[in-house]
Design a protein around this motif. Structure first.
Motif, short mmCIF file in Angstrom:
data_model
loop_
_atom_site.label_atom_id
_atom_site.label_comp_id
_atom_site.label_asym_id
_atom_site.label_seq_id
_atom_site.Cartn_x
_atom_site.Cartn_y
_atom_site.Cartn_z
N GLU A 154 0.83 -1.20 0.00
CA GLU A 154 0.00 0.00 0.00
C GLU A 154 0.87 1.26 0.00
O GLU A 154 0.58 2.23 -0.69
N ARG A 155 1.94 1.23 0.79
CA ARG A 155 2.84 2.38 0.83
C ARG A 155 3.52 2.57 -0.53
O ARG A 155 3.63 3.69 -1.04
N ARG A 157 2.40 1.58 -3.43
CA ARG A 157 1.42 1.98 -4.45
C ARG A 157 1.22 3.50 -4.44
O ARG A 157 1.16 4.14 -5.49
N LEU A 158 1.13 4.08 -3.25
CA LEU A 158 0.99 5.54 -3.15
C LEU A 158 2.24 6.23 -3.69
O LEU A 158 2.16 7.27 -4.35
N GLY A 159 3.41 5.63 -3.43
CA GLY A 159 4.65 6.21 -3.96
C GLY A 159 4.71 6.14 -5.47
O GLY A 159 5.17 7.09 -6.13
N ILE A 161 2.13 6.07 -7.51
CA ILE A 161 1.16 7.04 -8.05
C ILE A 161 1.73 8.45 -7.99
O ILE A 161 1.56 9.25 -8.93
N ALA A 162 2.43 8.77 -6.90
CA ALA A 162 3.05 10.10 -6.79
C ALA A 162 4.09 10.30 -7.89
O ALA A 162 4.18 11.38 -8.49
N ARG A 165 2.34 10.94 -11.18
CA ARG A 165 1.87 12.32 -11.29
C ARG A 165 3.02 13.28 -11.56
O ARG A 165 2.87 14.25 -12.33
N SER A 187 -2.61 -0.70 -11.64
CA SER A 187 -1.43 -1.05 -10.86
C SER A 187 -1.23 -2.56 -10.85
O SER A 187 -2.18 -3.33 -10.98
#
Length: 241
Positions: A154-155, A157-159, A161-162, A165, A187
């Motif tokens: 989860e951590r 995945r957010l990284g 996505i960042a 962007r 993902s």
């Protein structure tokens, strides 16, 4: 009725033509990004078997039950140890005399078990207990615990996505646009293979903690999350001069 049908067709046809004629509002670009990390394997899984062959089927069952019960009792006293029976199978043992019908000479039973724990320091004494009771080690493996893996994914995945962007922002600025839209985003994850030791190598770790440390390394595993998708950047008119 025909008049109503004609009116309906006149209303629907422009809507259909509009839907089929929808065009992108900007330039569409495919992007991808990846985030990864290495984690220490924090869980061990031990596979072992209890087997017995004898002429009497009841004697075979009693031996298997006695050995497995002793191991269950011993390991149930350890905190955080999970024990699971994977299979139990009994088959007849046959003898094939020359020029004679086959004859049953006995029975053989094999019961397979699995031990799972995050207490890696307890590994040597568990191997000793399994072997001392008469079972046979099949293999053991070190891996990343499922809860640890999910939290880290989860951590990551957010990284990812960042990072996706950030790449989209760079392209948007490169095209002299002020904004972008994410049209689609997917993902995928990659989990490491467990570190596996066969029985011969695993039994090298049977030495007690007091005499010498285990000779097996839990190792590390690499987790990675990748995201890929499509962005849309508003059209920009550039001078050809």
């Amino acid at each position: 009725m025909r008049f109503l049908f004609l009116i309906t067709m006149l209303v629907l046809l422009p809507l259909q033509a509009h839907a089929e004629g929808v065009l992108p509002q900007g330039t569409r670009i495919n992007l991808s990004a990846t985030a990864e990390t290495e984690l220490a394997n924090d869980e061990v899984v031990i596979y072992f078997q209890v087997d017995k062959e004898a002429a009497d089927a009841n004697a075979v069952r009693q031996h298997i039950n006695k050995v497995s019960a002793a191991i269950h009792k011993r390991l149930s006293m350890e905190k955080g140890v999970k024990l699971k029976t994977l299979s139990r199978n009994m088959q007849p043992v046959w003898k094939y005399p020359k020029n004679s019908p086959r004859a049953r000479t006995g029975w053989r039973m094999v019961q397979s078990e699995q031990v799972t724990s995050m207490d890696l320091d307890g590994l040597p004494k568990w191997l000793d207990a399994i072997e001392a009771e008469g079972a046979h080690l099949s293999s053991l493996q070190f891996r990343i615990n499922d809860n640890t893996s999910r939290q880290e994914q989860e951590r990551l995945r957010l990284g990812a996505i960042a990072e996706f962007r950030d790449k989209a922002k760079e392209i948007t600025r490169g095209l002299s646009a002020r904004s972008f839209r994410i049209i689609s985003l997917n993902s995928s994850s990659h989990a490491p293979q467990p570190v596996l030791y066969r029985a011969e190598m695993a039994m090298a770790a049977r030495a007690s903690v007091e005499s010498s440390p285990p000779s097996l390394s839990a190792g590390e595993g690499k987790l990675s999350i990748s995201v890929n998708g499509e962005i849309e950047v508003p059209f920009t008119d550039f001078s050809a001069q």
